[in-house]
Design an enzyme around this catalytic site. Structure first.
Site, short mmCIF file in Angstrom:
data_model
loop_
_atom_site.label_atom_id
_atom_site.label_comp_id
_atom_site.label_asym_id
_atom_site.label_seq_id
_atom_site.Cartn_x
_atom_site.Cartn_y
_atom_site.Cartn_z
N HIS A 91 -32.37 -10.14 -25.91
CA HIS A 91 -31.56 -10.09 -24.69
C HIS A 91 -30.08 -10.36 -24.96
O HIS A 91 -29.25 -10.24 -24.05
CB HIS A 91 -32.12 -11.11 -23.68
CG HIS A 91 -31.79 -10.79 -22.26
ND1 HIS A 91 -31.17 -11.67 -21.42
CD2 HIS A 91 -32.00 -9.67 -21.54
CE1 HIS A 91 -31.02 -11.12 -20.24
NE2 HIS A 91 -31.51 -9.91 -20.28
N LYS A 148 -26.25 -9.97 -25.89
CA LYS A 148 -25.29 -8.87 -25.69
C LYS A 148 -23.98 -9.27 -26.38
O LYS A 148 -23.23 -10.10 -25.87
CB LYS A 148 -25.10 -8.60 -24.20
CG LYS A 148 -26.41 -8.10 -23.55
CD LYS A 148 -26.39 -8.14 -22.05
CE LYS A 148 -27.69 -7.59 -21.49
NZ LYS A 148 -28.85 -8.47 -21.79
N HIS A 162 -24.97 -9.28 -12.43
CA HIS A 162 -25.83 -9.27 -13.62
C HIS A 162 -25.31 -10.32 -14.61
O HIS A 162 -25.94 -10.61 -15.62
CB HIS A 162 -25.85 -7.88 -14.26
CG HIS A 162 -26.91 -7.71 -15.30
ND1 HIS A 162 -26.65 -7.73 -16.64
CD2 HIS A 162 -28.25 -7.53 -15.19
CE1 HIS A 162 -27.77 -7.56 -17.33
NE2 HIS A 162 -28.76 -7.44 -16.48
N LYS A 167 -24.56 -14.11 -15.88
CA LYS A 167 -25.29 -15.38 -15.79
C LYS A 167 -24.32 -16.49 -16.12
O LYS A 167 -23.66 -16.47 -17.17
CB LYS A 167 -26.46 -15.43 -16.77
CG LYS A 167 -27.56 -14.42 -16.47
CD LYS A 167 -27.31 -13.12 -17.15
CE LYS A 167 -28.49 -12.18 -16.98
NZ LYS A 167 -28.10 -10.76 -17.10
#
Length: 590
Positions: free
Chosen positions: A258, A260, A489, A491
């Site tokens: 996950h 990025k 999107h 966090k």
């Protein structure tokens, strides 16, 4: 499970939570076959979650409905949105798709691969979809003009924290924001090669984001795909001889890659970009996303020691440790390049998660225990901050247990409220927790309409098993950044003061609210188990020369003034507003 409503069908995941722990991120589907014919309505051309596939179909064939009951003041963008409060959107959680569960229970040997493996030809984009992508890119060309990019690079943003540009909002709110084309622009450096770490990747789209002169430069893609999804990803890259792959090992069930991150090697030096966007057009279009952009790191003189170029935040060695956790020979070249550069100007702390079971001192290297250690070692020990609340904001939710004591209000909260060693721990009930997650109304009134829910997966089965969690929920509102209608999107996690005018720290990360992302203690607290790869950066006042133990909260993200070095640009409105009587699932369940 399909349900009929006044405005057509909508999807609710019927998957079962057979385990206590599930991943939170958007799980790749393994059901798509390369040989199957595709159309625009059949779904995106890249491996991705069922939730996003449903959202893609809705965008391809939007529901036509005129709703006179919606508020008169609507956001200025094209929307496809049905108008009734009681309807939901695709709520399937990445970690709870039955075929994904079956996928991850079978172990396989993971190998680093070049993109010459698949025999199948990549599927071509249909003309309509290609036309839409080109239109979006034309728009982003306008957004990507170097208006204030040089100012950003020359110290206009002391924190290096940015939002992505959003189509459909007042243009002034895109000042100081970045599109991926800005990040890859020659203004940022003369590119030699790059590495892209991500979860959901559209290879052809990604290549088009690079300037024409850089599209044949070596590009490494680090991913976590397996089997059909992996074959599809490699097939996408077959036309591009400059692209190679590194497959992240995911040996624990339900884990995802996950993280990025971009590593950009220039003739002038090296840059690290840690962000929250998938490498697909939708994630850079009308969503609220976060980016941390490093300074340009110069190359060290030849013969420098191994410890040279380290920052006070230990960022260099932490980044190398994170890359080494992949145990991939493919990444050795990038590890060596990082060693050869001077990262001493970095002011943020790196906070990563890597799959594994950790004991002893290794427990504090990753996940929420790493956050706990960083806060204990470097955060302020001012007694007045002991009872300050914590805020978590995310786009997906995993299975957290039958009540708060199982994880959220025990080990996870203990990490969030950690501070200098001089501060005594309060009873956990004395520290409020505010969780920010969009409501159905937020999504319906968003720039994307209901399809935005495809990026906000939360299984209805999981939700019904943890109804206690909903009392912590707060609405999404971002007037401060002009992004109330751009669904998050991003966090973020932070520790604000009681009046929400100060924050003790701020974290932007890929990690959603799940044990898979942050880790969960096992064996009576002696072992931390993490399923997924995640990465974020932590901002602490002390690293920015502030000795008061807090940042001020910036009142307007657009404002510039003498306090720009002491006021942090929190991207959404504080204090957050609690859900009303019609919360998330009371609306969906009607």
């Amino acid at each position: 499970m399909l349900q009929e409503g006044a405005h057509g069908r909508w999807t609710v995941s019927s998957s079962e939570d057979s385990t206590e722990e599930n991943s939170d991120s958007e799980k790749p589907s393994t059901s798509s076959l390369l040989s199957a014919p595709r159309s625009e309505a059949s779904g995106p051309q890249y491996p991705c979650s069922e939730a996003r596939k449903v959202a893609h179909k809705r965008k391809a064939s939007p529901l036509r409905f005129s709703d006179t009951h919606l508020p008169a003041q609507t956001p200025p963008a094209e929307k496809q949105r049905p108008g009734q409060e009681g309807l939901g959107w695709c709520l399937s959680s990445s970690d709870e798709e039955p075929e994904d569960r079956e996928k991850h229970t079978r172990k396989e040997t993971l190998k680093e691969e070049k993109c010459d493996a698949p025999r199948e030809q990549p599927q071509s984009h249909c003309k309509d979809e290609h036309s839409k992508n080109e239109k979006a890119e034309d728009y982003n060309e306008v957004l990507g003009e170097p208006q204030d990019t040089w100012d950003l690079l020359s110290g206009g943003n002391p924190f290096g924290f940015f939002l992505t540009k959003v189509r459909g909002i007042e243009q002034s709110y895109n000042s100081g924001a970045l599109h991926i084309k800005d990040i890859l622009s020659p203004l940022f450096g003369t590119l030699v090669s790059s590495a892209q770490f991500n979860y959901c990747i559209d290879v052809a789209w990604l290549v088009r984001q690079y300037p024409q002169e850089y599209r044949k430069k070596p590009l490494l893609i680090v991913h976590g795909e397996k089997r059909e999804s992996k074959a599809e990803l490699l097939a996408q890259a077959r036309p591009f001889e400059n692209i190679s792959f590194c497959q992240a090992k995911l040996d624990i069930a339900f884990g995802t890659h996950h993280t990025k991150m971009m590593l950009l090697l220039y003739e002038e030096g090296l840059r690290v970009v840690i962000h929250t966007s998938n490498l697909i057009a939708e994630d850079w279009h009308q969503k609220t996303q976060g980016i941390w952009l490093s300074p340009l790191y110069p190359r060290l003189p030849q013969g420098s020691s191994d410890s040279a170029g380290e920052s006070e935040t230990n960022f260099k060695s932490d980044l190398i440790s994170y890359l080494m956790a992949y145990s991939s020979p493919v990444l050795k070249e990038w590890i060596d390049l990082i060693r050869e550069h001077d990262l001493s100007e970095t002011r943020v702390y790196l906070l990563g998660s890597t799959p594994g079971r950790y004991q002893g001192i290794d427990k504090e290297k990753w996940g929420h225990l790493k956050l706990r250690k960083l806060l204990k070692d470097h955060a302020s020990s001012i007694p007045a901050q002991e009872s300050w609340p914590v805020v978590g904001q995310f786009s997906s939710i995993g299975s957290l247990g039958a009540d708060g004591s199982k994880w959220l209000c025990s080990e996870f909260q203990e990490s969030l409220v950690a501070a200098g060693s001089g501060v005594a721990a309060l009873l956990k009930c004395d520290v409020p927790i505010h969780l920010v997650y969009p409501t159905v109304s937020n999504v319906r009134q968003s720039l994307e309409g209901y399809p935005a829910g495809g990026s906000l997966p939360y299984s209805i089965q999981t939700a019904q098993k943890q109804l206690w969690l909903h009392s912590y929920f707060h609405k999404w509102s971002a007037e401060v950044s002009g992004r109330s209608h751009a669904m998050p999107h991003i966090k973020t996690y932070m520790r604000p003061s009681h009046d929400f005018q100060k924050i003790a720290w701020f974290l932007v990360t890929s990690a959603n609210l799940s044990k898979a992302a942050w880790g969960a203690l096992e064996k009576n607290g002696t072992q931390l188990m993490i399923r997924s790869y995640e990465l974020g950066v932590l901002f602490l006042p002390s690293a920015f020369g502030l000795d008061k133990g807090y940042f001020h909260v910036k009142g307007n993200m657009l404002s510039e003034g003498k306090d720009s070095a002491t006021s942090f640009p929190v991207p959404f409105d504080l204090p957050p507003e609690r859900y009303g009587s019609k919360g998330y699932y009371s609306e969906v369940g009607k």
